[in-house]
Each structure stands twice: as structure tokens, then as C-alpha cells.
Design a protein around this motif. Structure first.
Motif, PDB file in Angstrom:
ATOM      1  N   TYR A 154       0.835  -1.218   0.000  1.00  0.00           N
ATOM      2  CA  TYR A 154       0.000   0.000   0.000  1.00  0.00           C
ATOM      3  C   TYR A 154       0.863   1.258   0.000  1.00  0.00           C
ATOM      4  CZ  TYR A 154      -3.993  -2.979   1.406  1.00  0.00           C
ATOM      5  OH  TYR A 154      -4.976  -3.932   1.484  1.00  0.00           O
ATOM      6  N   TRP A 155       1.884   1.295   0.869  1.00  0.00           N
ATOM      7  CA  TRP A 155       2.741   2.484   0.910  1.00  0.00           C
ATOM      8  C   TRP A 155       3.428   2.702  -0.431  1.00  0.00           C
ATOM      9  CZ3 TRP A 155       1.242   5.445   4.433  1.00  0.00           C
ATOM     10  CH2 TRP A 155       1.041   5.064   5.761  1.00  0.00           C
ATOM     11  N   LYS A 156       3.851   1.615  -1.064  1.00  0.00           N
ATOM     12  CA  LYS A 156       4.514   1.729  -2.367  1.00  0.00           C
ATOM     13  C   LYS A 156       3.580   2.359  -3.389  1.00  0.00           C
ATOM     14  CE  LYS A 156       7.134  -0.981  -5.756  1.00  0.00           C
ATOM     15  NZ  LYS A 156       7.649  -2.337  -6.112  1.00  0.00           N
ATOM     16  N   GLN A 157       2.311   1.959  -3.333  1.00  0.00           N
ATOM     17  CA  GLN A 157       1.329   2.519  -4.272  1.00  0.00           C
ATOM     18  C   GLN A 157       1.004   3.977  -3.969  1.00  0.00           C
ATOM     19  OE1 GLN A 157      -2.054  -0.340  -5.290  1.00  0.00           O
ATOM     20  NE2 GLN A 157      -0.966  -1.535  -3.743  1.00  0.00           N
ATOM     21  N   THR A 158       1.054   4.363  -2.702  1.00  0.00           N
ATOM     22  CA  THR A 158       0.751   5.764  -2.366  1.00  0.00           C
ATOM     23  C   THR A 158       1.924   6.681  -2.682  1.00  0.00           C
ATOM     24  OG1 THR A 158       1.559   5.594  -0.081  1.00  0.00           O
ATOM     25  CG2 THR A 158      -0.758   5.061  -0.467  1.00  0.00           C
ATOM     26  N   GLY A 159       3.147   6.110  -2.706  1.00  0.00           N
ATOM     27  CA  GLY A 159       4.322   6.926  -3.014  1.00  0.00           C
ATOM     28  C   GLY A 159       4.876   7.679  -1.821  1.00  0.00           C
ATOM     29  N   SER A 160       4.325   7.443  -0.648  1.00  0.00           N
ATOM     30  CA  SER A 160       4.833   8.120   0.550  1.00  0.00           C
ATOM     31  C   SER A 160       4.423   7.328   1.780  1.00  0.00           C
ATOM     32  CB  SER A 160       4.255   9.535   0.644  1.00  0.00           C
ATOM     33  OG  SER A 160       2.851   9.484   0.835  1.00  0.00           O
ATOM     34  N   GLN A 161       5.063   7.630   2.919  1.00  0.00           N
ATOM     35  CA  GLN A 161       4.664   7.021   4.185  1.00  0.00           C
ATOM     36  C   GLN A 161       5.172   7.904   5.318  1.00  0.00           C
ATOM     37  OE1 GLN A 161       6.943   3.227   3.752  1.00  0.00           O
ATOM     38  NE2 GLN A 161       7.688   3.658   5.811  1.00  0.00           N
ATOM     39  N   PRO A 162       4.609   7.764   6.505  1.00  0.00           N
ATOM     40  CA  PRO A 162       5.048   8.597   7.627  1.00  0.00           C
ATOM     41  C   PRO A 162       6.552   8.453   7.871  1.00  0.00           C
ATOM     42  CG  PRO A 162       3.017   7.459   8.176  1.00  0.00           C
ATOM     43  CD  PRO A 162       3.481   6.886   6.879  1.00  0.00           C
ATOM     44  N   GLN A 163       7.161   9.550   8.318  1.00  0.00           N
ATOM     45  CA  GLN A 163       8.606   9.562   8.509  1.00  0.00           C
ATOM     46  C   GLN A 163       8.977   9.729   9.977  1.00  0.00           C
ATOM     47  OE1 GLN A 163      10.807   9.055   5.835  1.00  0.00           O
ATOM     48  NE2 GLN A 163       8.859   8.586   4.809  1.00  0.00           N
ATOM     49  N   GLY A 164      10.232   9.390  10.284  1.00  0.00           N
ATOM     50  CA  GLY A 164      10.763   9.606  11.623  1.00  0.00           C
ATOM     51  C   GLY A 164       9.966   8.897  12.689  1.00  0.00           C
ATOM     52  N   GLY A 165       9.685   9.628  13.773  1.00  0.00           N
ATOM     53  CA  GLY A 165       8.960   9.058  14.898  1.00  0.00           C
ATOM     54  C   GLY A 165       7.503   8.772  14.619  1.00  0.00           C
ATOM     55  N   ASN A 166       7.009   9.235  13.479  1.00  0.00           N
ATOM     56  CA  ASN A 166       5.600   8.981  13.132  1.00  0.00           C
ATOM     57  C   ASN A 166       5.388   7.586  12.549  1.00  0.00           C
ATOM     58  OD1 ASN A 166       4.772  11.496  13.983  1.00  0.00           O
ATOM     59  ND2 ASN A 166       5.007  12.440  11.959  1.00  0.00           N
ATOM     60  N   TYR A 167       6.492   6.884  12.270  1.00  0.00           N
ATOM     61  CA  TYR A 167       6.382   5.535  11.728  1.00  0.00           C
ATOM     62  C   TYR A 167       7.189   4.595  12.615  1.00  0.00           C
ATOM     63  CZ  TYR A 167       6.254   1.695   8.348  1.00  0.00           C
ATOM     64  OH  TYR A 167       6.049   0.487   7.734  1.00  0.00           O
ATOM     65  N   VAL A 168       6.507   3.643  13.243  1.00  0.00           N
ATOM     66  CA  VAL A 168       7.165   2.705  14.154  1.00  0.00           C
ATOM     67  C   VAL A 168       7.100   1.295  13.576  1.00  0.00           C
ATOM     68  CG1 VAL A 168       7.199   1.715  16.468  1.00  0.00           C
ATOM     69  CG2 VAL A 168       6.522   4.113  16.146  1.00  0.00           C
ATOM     70  N   SER A 169       8.257   0.729  13.261  1.00  0.00           N
ATOM     71  CA  SER A 169       8.331  -0.653  12.783  1.00  0.00           C
ATOM     72  C   SER A 169       8.562  -1.533  14.000  1.00  0.00           C
ATOM     73  CB  SER A 169       9.470  -0.810  11.774  1.00  0.00           C
ATOM     74  OG  SER A 169       9.518  -2.124  11.272  1.00  0.00           O
ATOM     75  N   ALA A 170       7.514  -2.206  14.446  1.00  0.00           N
ATOM     76  CA  ALA A 170       7.533  -2.871  15.750  1.00  0.00           C
ATOM     77  C   ALA A 170       8.240  -4.218  15.753  1.00  0.00           C
ATOM     78  CB  ALA A 170       6.100  -3.041  16.251  1.00  0.00           C
ATOM     79  N   GLY A 171       8.140  -4.967  14.654  1.00  0.00           N
ATOM     80  CA  GLY A 171       8.707  -6.313  14.647  1.00  0.00           C
ATOM     81  C   GLY A 171       7.973  -7.248  15.593  1.00  0.00           C
ATOM     82  N   LEU A 172       6.654  -7.052  15.732  1.00  0.00           N
ATOM     83  CA  LEU A 172       5.846  -7.806  16.696  1.00  0.00           C
ATOM     84  C   LEU A 172       4.627  -8.421  16.029  1.00  0.00           C
ATOM     85  CD1 LEU A 172       5.903  -5.194  19.611  1.00  0.00           C
ATOM     86  CD2 LEU A 172       7.197  -7.345  19.511  1.00  0.00           C
ATOM     87  N   GLY A 173       3.961  -9.312  16.764  1.00  0.00           N
ATOM     88  CA  GLY A 173       2.733  -9.923  16.278  1.00  0.00           C
ATOM     89  C   GLY A 173       1.578  -8.931  16.293  1.00  0.00           C
ATOM     90  N   MET A 174       0.471  -9.345  15.688  1.00  0.00           N
ATOM     91  CA  MET A 174      -0.660  -8.428  15.510  1.00  0.00           C
ATOM     92  C   MET A 174      -1.264  -7.964  16.831  1.00  0.00           C
ATOM     93  SD  MET A 174      -2.057  -7.072  12.781  1.00  0.00           S
ATOM     94  CE  MET A 174      -1.886  -5.493  13.630  1.00  0.00           C
ATOM     95  N   GLY A 175      -1.435  -8.876  17.772  1.00  0.00           N
ATOM     96  CA  GLY A 175      -2.014  -8.488  19.046  1.00  0.00           C
ATOM     97  C   GLY A 175      -1.170  -7.452  19.767  1.00  0.00           C
ATOM     98  N   GLU A 176       0.157  -7.658  19.748  1.00  0.00           N
ATOM     99  CA  GLU A 176       1.071  -6.717  20.403  1.00  0.00           C
ATOM    100  C   GLU A 176       1.075  -5.362  19.690  1.00  0.00           C
ATOM    101  OE1 GLU A 176       4.658  -9.531  21.920  1.00  0.00           O
ATOM    102  OE2 GLU A 176       4.098  -9.711  19.814  1.00  0.00           O
TER     103      GLU A 176
END
Length: 275
Positions: A154-176
Motif C-alpha cells: 500500500y505504501w509503495k502505491q501511495t508513493g509516501s509514508q510517515p517519517q521519523g517518529g511517526n512511523y514505528v516498525s515494531a517487529g511484533l505480532g498483531m495483538g502486540e
């Protein structure tokens, strides 16, 4: 040795010889966190285990990791939701007899305040552009799961995504991730089943749903026995056959979270991959 002791010894030998015939088989299953977090597996597997004298050992991780475990022969069968990755897995000879099992859908959820003003939207790409423009936080699974792969597309299709602290890559399961999104008053992409299971404890609201691009199919694949002769291929195929049987499909349809059906059976006799 007395006559009685001889009889007891013979009986013990016969009993020991008979045990393997009735021994419970173990089937190792790798699967995505949504099937575990939603409660679906806890509902389905005891019925399968009782019918087949089996014990299914579940490893619940993101789809990417689940397929990697199957590729390495660490499990016998895998149940995941990332169709392009599943097809590649079968095409490369790692898995056989892929079958459609069920589907649900992805949704975007967020805080009640809805800082991006997207509640009620049915256009996932437009909504994600607005999340970026608003400066709101977005929590990503970041674990190469089926959900993470869809989000990145989806982000690839939009051409942009939140930057810096506005985007958190958690590396966690869905519930977490849902729990984290609630704590940080952020948006996230989730499967509907896990969201419903966590709705009461997170307070997150559905803000985007209904886009056909958010369709979320699940497939089951047996590990290729030619690659791993030690794998329990027989047990894997018992699970594949059962979960796509009228009984298994009926149980999937009957499973509900908070009174709501969250998975919809989809097997129509179509298998791919060959033996």
C-alpha cells in the motif's frame, strides 16, 4: 520364574509392542499470528486432534517466518496469508498441495480522535496518504508477515509514508501491535479477526474498511516430503484434508469472536502444487 510371573512378563511384552500402534502422532504447524491471536486454532485443533489421535505443535509467527520454517523443514505444514509468497514457495519446490482455506479482510484502525480524519473511508490508499499528511503515528508490524507485506504494498502505491517518529516498525505480532497502537494513539493495519479479539482491551476504532484491495485469503501448504523425508507428510496431509473438508470448513464458518463471524471458508476443491 513362577507361572504367574511368566504370564505377567508375556503380557508386559505384548503391551509394550502394542503401544506404538496407538501412539499419538505429532504434527508441526507454522502459522501467522492472526490464527492464534483470534482464538481460531484453539477452537479448531482439539477437534482435529481428537479425530486423528494427533498433537499439533503450533509455531505462531509472521507469514514470512512461517514460510521460512517450512522451507527449512522445521515444520510439517504451514497455514499463512500472503498469496504471492505462497505461490513462490510452491513454485520453488518447498511445498506441495496448497489449498485455499478461508478469508477475511484487512482494516485500518486508530484512536477515537481520528487525527487524520479518515473514519468511514473505503479507499485504503487515499486514507494512508492522509495519515502521512496529517503527521499522525502509524505502527507497522515490521515482521514480514502477510499483514506487513500488504502494508508495504500500500505504501509503495501511495508513493509516501510517515517519517521519523511517526512511523514505528515494531517487529511484533498483531495483538502486540494493536496494544502498542492503542498506547501511542496511532493507526495500524490489521486483520479483522485479531482486531475484534483485542477491541475491548485497546479501544481502537475501525476507520477504513470495505476496499476490495483489503481482501485477505489464507492458504495451507504441506512441506515437500522429497526435500525432507523425515517430515510428517502423512500428518500434514491429514490436517490439509481435514481443514478443507466439509467438517473443517463448517467449523471455520461457525467460529465467532464476540458473536461475529471473522473467517469465511473458501475451499472449492482446488489444490495446487502436485505431489
Amino acid at each position: 520364574m513362577t507361572h504367574l510371573k511368566k504370564h505377567l512378563a508375556v503380557f508386559g511384552f505384548l503391551l509394550a509392542a502394542a503401544v506404538p500402534a496407538f501412539a499419538q502422532q505429532v504434527i508441526k504447524l507454522s502459522t501467522t499470528t492472526s490464527t492464534e491471536n483470534s482464538g481460531l486454532l484453539q477452537y479448531l485443533l482439539p477437534k482435529f486432534e481428537a479425530r486423528t489421535n494427533s498433537k499439533v505443535n503450533v509455531i505462531s509467527v509472521g507469514t514470512g517466518k512461517a514460510l521460512e520454517l517450512a522451507k527449512n523443514g522445521d515444520v510439517d505444514v504451514t497455514l499463512v496469508h500472503a498469496r504471492a509468497s505462497e505461490d513462490k514457495f510452491v513454485a520453488e519446490g518447498h511445498g506441495v498441495n496448497r489449498r485455499d482455506v478461508m478469508y477475511n479482510d484487512f482494516i485500518i484502525v486508530g484512536p477515537e480522535t481520528d487525527p487524520a480524519k479518515i473514519k468511514g473511508s473505503k479507499d485504503v490508499l487515499d486514507a494512508m496518504k492522509k495519515i502521512t499528511a496529517s503527521g499522525a503515528k502509524f505502527i507497522s508490524r515490521g515482521d514480514n508477515s502477510g499483514t506487513d507485506q500488504m502494508e508495504r504494498a500500500y505504501w509503495k502505491q501511495t508513493g509516501s509514508q510517515p517519517q521519523g517518529g511517526n512511523y514505528v516498525s515494531a517487529g511484533l505480532g498483531m495483538g502486540e501491535v494493536l496494544t502498542m497502537a492503542a498506547e501511542l494513539r496511532a493507526y495500524t493495519l490489521t486483520d479483522r479477526a485479531t482486531y475484534i479479539a483485542y477491541r475491548a482491551k485497546t479501544g481502537l476504532q475501525i476507520v477504513v474498511e470495505g476496499d476490495t484491495r483489503m481482501f485477505n485469503p489464507y492458504g495451507i501448504i504441506a512441506v515437500n516430503p522429497k526435500n525432507f523425508p523425515q517430515a510428517n507428510y502423512k500428518g500434514a496431509m491429514q490436517l490439509v484434508e481435514w481443514i478443507t473438508s466439509p467438517e473443517g470448513q463448517g467449523l471455520i464458518a461457525a467460529f465467532k469472536v464476540e458473536g461475529q463471524q471473522v473467517f469465511f471458508p473458501s475451499y472449492a476443491g482446488n489444490s495446487r502444487g502436485g505431489k
